[in-house]
Structure formats: C-alpha cells, structure tokens
Design a protein around this motif. Structure first.
Motif, short mmCIF file in Angstrom:
data_model
loop_
_atom_site.label_atom_id
_atom_site.label_comp_id
_atom_site.label_asym_id
_atom_site.label_seq_id
_atom_site.Cartn_x
_atom_site.Cartn_y
_atom_site.Cartn_z
N ASP A 112 1.06 -1.23 -0.07
CA ASP A 112 0.12 0.13 0.01
C ASP A 112 0.99 1.34 -0.02
O ASP A 112 1.79 1.52 0.77
N PRO A 113 0.65 2.19 -0.90
CA PRO A 113 1.54 3.46 -0.63
C PRO A 113 1.36 4.13 0.56
O PRO A 113 2.34 4.77 0.75
N VAL A 114 0.31 4.16 1.24
CA VAL A 114 0.22 4.62 2.72
C VAL A 114 1.48 4.13 3.55
O VAL A 114 2.02 4.98 4.09
N VAL A 115 1.60 2.92 3.46
CA VAL A 115 2.46 2.33 4.41
C VAL A 115 4.11 2.92 3.95
O VAL A 115 4.86 3.27 4.81
N ALA A 116 4.12 2.96 2.51
CA ALA A 116 5.40 3.54 2.08
C ALA A 116 5.52 4.99 2.39
O ALA A 116 6.73 5.47 2.84
N ALA A 117 4.67 5.68 2.24
CA ALA A 117 4.56 7.14 2.67
C ALA A 117 4.95 7.42 4.33
O ALA A 117 5.61 8.23 4.62
N GLU A 118 4.15 6.83 4.99
CA GLU A 118 4.58 6.66 6.34
C GLU A 118 6.00 6.29 6.81
O GLU A 118 6.51 6.98 7.54
N ILE A 119 6.53 5.40 6.23
CA ILE A 119 7.99 5.23 6.53
C ILE A 119 8.80 6.22 5.99
O ILE A 119 9.56 6.50 6.78
N ALA A 120 8.53 6.67 4.87
CA ALA A 120 9.40 7.55 4.33
C ALA A 120 9.46 9.07 4.96
O ALA A 120 10.21 9.47 5.47
N LEU A 121 8.16 9.30 5.54
CA LEU A 121 7.85 10.51 6.45
C LEU A 121 8.36 10.36 7.64
O LEU A 121 9.29 11.34 8.13
N GLU A 122 8.55 9.09 8.19
CA GLU A 122 8.94 8.96 9.60
C GLU A 122 10.45 9.02 9.68
O GLU A 122 11.19 9.48 10.38
N MET A 123 11.31 8.45 8.38
CA MET A 123 12.81 8.52 8.30
C MET A 123 12.95 9.88 8.20
O MET A 123 13.94 10.39 8.49
N THR A 124 12.30 10.63 7.20
CA THR A 124 12.89 12.21 6.80
C THR A 124 12.67 12.96 8.41
O THR A 124 13.20 13.93 8.50
N ARG A 125 11.63 12.55 9.05
CA ARG A 125 11.53 13.27 10.30
C ARG A 125 12.34 13.00 11.07
O ARG A 125 13.05 13.93 12.10
N ARG A 126 12.74 11.88 11.53
CA ARG A 126 14.10 11.58 12.20
C ARG A 126 15.35 11.86 11.77
O ARG A 126 16.14 12.51 12.71
N GLY A 127 15.59 12.02 10.57
CA GLY A 127 16.55 12.64 10.00
C GLY A 127 17.01 14.20 10.06
O GLY A 127 17.97 14.79 10.18
N SER A 128 15.75 14.80 10.18
CA SER A 128 15.74 16.20 10.49
C SER A 128 15.78 16.60 12.02
O SER A 128 16.03 17.73 12.23
N ASP A 129 15.57 15.71 12.85
CA ASP A 129 15.79 16.02 14.26
C ASP A 129 17.29 16.06 14.76
O ASP A 129 18.05 15.16 14.79
N PRO A 130 17.75 17.34 15.06
CA PRO A 130 18.92 17.38 15.49
C PRO A 130 19.55 16.73 16.68
O PRO A 130 20.74 16.27 16.75
N ASP A 131 18.55 16.29 17.44
CA ASP A 131 18.82 15.23 18.55
C ASP A 131 18.81 13.88 18.39
O ASP A 131 18.95 13.16 19.35
N ASP A 132 18.43 13.55 17.16
CA ASP A 132 18.30 12.09 16.59
C ASP A 132 19.57 11.70 16.19
O ASP A 132 20.10 12.47 15.18
#
Length: 347
Positions: free
Chosen positions: A240-260
């Motif tokens: 499902d594209p929703v699953v891929a979207a959630e995975i990609a958004l979670e990875m980019t969110r974590r990558g943009s967090d300076p404390d992560d």
C-alpha cells in the motif's frame, strides 16, 4: 564440475581439511565423475550447476566431493522433473542461491574465526584452526536449524502476501517471476560521501550498521519490507502506498531532528506494476522511484503520479486529510524527459 574446494597442501591444508570435514559431515572422497554417476545426472549438467553455485572448477582426479554433493545433484534432478526447476529458471535460481549463501558463509566464517581467536589463551600453543574446528562443531547444527526456520517463516509470509495482493493470480511473467502492484521506495543518506571521508573504517561500518538497524525497525514496524541495503541507501517495498509514505515521512522526520542520531535522508516513492524476481525488484516503477530520490531535496519525500493519485483519493474520501502535496516543475532525468514529481508532507 566445480567443487567447494580444491586440493590442499600439507600443514595448514590438513588443519583446514578438519574444518571442512566437520562442516560437510565427512572428508571429500569423490571426484566429479563419481558424483555425476551416483546422482544419475549428466556430467555437463552437474558441472554447470556447480559453476552457477559459485564453486571453482576441478579435474577428474581431484577428490573434492562428498555424498552430500550426490544428494544435492539428485535433488536438483527431482525438482526439475517436478517442474519446479525449468530450463528457464534453473540457472537464475541456482545462481541466486549460490551468491546468497556465499555472502552469508563469508560473514559467518569471519565471525566464527574472531570468536575462536578471542578464546585463545595468550602465549599458549593452542592452534587457532583447531579452535575454529571445535567451535564449528558446536555452532553449525544450531546455525543450520536457525537458517531453516528463518527460510520457512519467510516462505510462509511471502506466500500469504502473494495470495493477499494478487487474489491467487499474478500478471504473466517469466518463470520464477510475479508482476504485482507495489509501492517502491528508496531512502538515501544525504551527504554520505563527504561524511564517510571523515570516518575511520570501524566508525563507517558502525554508522552504516546503525542506519540499517534503525531503518529495518521503521520499515518492519510500519508493515513494509526491505529488499536490500545499498551502502547509504535502502530499497523497500509496500503493498500500500500509505505504508511507504508513512515509512518515508518517519525516516525524514528523524533525520531532520538534531537530537536524533539517525542521519538526514531524502526519499522517493513510486506506485505501479513491479516485477518480483528472485528476491529483487525490476521495472519502470523501480526506476521512477530511484529517479525521484535523486531529485529530492534533503529531508523531503517525492512521490510519482501513481502514488500521488492513490494517496489523494484516500485523503478525499476521509474527513480529515492526512497529507498535503506540492507540485514542483516537471523534471528531466535519465530515461524520463518529463517526470512529474509531487512533494509529500503530513497535513
């Protein structure tokens, strides 16, 4: 016919032969002609199968094989007679098995050698080869049992997924292939080349392993599956594209967090027909996802028109939209002169 090992010299070769005997269950005592005759398989076919498995060629006078090799050839012939291994799929399947297990064996041997060496008493006359042989005898049955279990569990999961997605049928493909609608996603570390230059070898390995471990957790927790890690990049699939979207958004969110500690990444998602072949994925959908990843800015997710249409339809059907989309200008990349990406964000 090729063989797992060639003739060995005395000394170290004799000690290595002990390890080989423990692993194979007996010392090699058959040549390639004897194996072919006992298995009832033509010699040329036997030579081809072993070559595809990645083993070196031997001559008729070299005793490099055991009864396990006879059994393996006989099983191959039986699978062929049952229609599981056709002329079209045999080479690809055997080659894939050989490559996969060769990589696994290299890693396992290195790990065992390190463990065996660590247990040696400094200054003693203990033989590291003997230590490795003893450790192999202790570990091998457990590893073999775990590998068989892991394979069966993945086989059951893949079979269920194929039936769920296709309803019991797939689009026509070559033997050993399935063509299914899938969401393909690439996630790429930003600035990997420059960062890797500043790291020592051990630090680089630890960094990549940490990225792969965190990525695997995110993908599996959301219901996706990793096809392969390519250094600084992860290729994953989702039904499902929703699953891929959630995975990609979670990875980019974590990558943009300076404390992560998770590195900054970018991602590309495409949705459409995908050729599933021997554990890999092929087709235009895969190519588009790769091109989108190369276009994505750090910390962003780009989706193609197929994924955009699917996600937009879900948003329009729900009371509250989950995503927002921005359409940048069409892009020209290799193989696609007018590729239309969409920037995906959470609503």
């Amino acid at each position: 016919m090729a063989g797992p090992a060639g003739p060995t010299a005395s000394g170290a070769g004799d000690r290595a032969g002990r390890v080989e005997e423990l692993i194979l269950g007996e010392a090699p005592h058959l040549n390639r002609v004897q194996v072919s005759e006992q298995a009832g398989v033509p010699l040329e076919l036997a030579r081809e199968l072993w070559r595809l498995l990645g083993f070196a060629e031997t001559t008729d006078d070299v005793l490099a094989f055991t009864r396990a090799d006879v059994d393996a050839l006989r099983l191959s012939a039986e699978l062929t007679s049952l229609g599981v291994l056709s002329d079209d799929s045999q080479a690809a399947l055997v080659r894939t098995l050989g490559r996969s297990f060769a990589r696994l064996a290299e890693w396992q041997t290195t790990l065992l050698a390190r463990v065996a060496t660590a247990h040696l008493v400094p200054g003693s006359d203990e033989d590291p080869v003997e230590a490795l042989a003893e450790l192999t005898a202790e570990v091998l049955p457990r590893v073999e049992q775990l590998q068989a279990y892991t394979w069966k569990r993945h086989l059951a999961t893949a079979s269920s997924r194929l039936l769920d997605v296709s309803g019991g049928s797939t689009e026509p493909g070559e033997p050993g292939e399935a063509v299914l609608p899938q969401a393909v996603c690439f996630v790429d570390i930003v600035g990997f080349t420059s960062r890797s230059k500043s790291l020592r070898e051990a630090e680089l390995v630890a960094w990549i392993e940490a990225f792969e471990d965190a990525s695997s957790s995110i993908v599996l927790d959301h219901g996706g599956r990793i096809i392969k890690n390519i250094g600084d990049e992860v290729l994953l699939l989702a039904d499902d594209p929703v699953v891929a979207a959630e995975i990609a958004l979670e990875m980019t969110r974590r990558g943009s967090d300076p404390d992560d500690a998770f590195p900054e990444v970018r991602a590309g998602i495409a949705y459409g027909a995908v050729v599933l072949r021997l554990g890999d994925v092929l087709g235009a959908t895969v190519n588009v996802a790769a091109r989108l990843t190369s276009l994505a800015r750090p910390g962003t997710v780009l989706v193609d028109e197929g994924a955009h249409a699917h996600l937009l339809a879900l948003d329009e059907a729900s009371e509250q939209a989950a995503y927002t989309f921005r359409r940048p200008p069409r892009a020209s990349v290799k193989g696609y002169s007018r590729l239309q990406p969409w920037v995906l964000r959470r609503a």
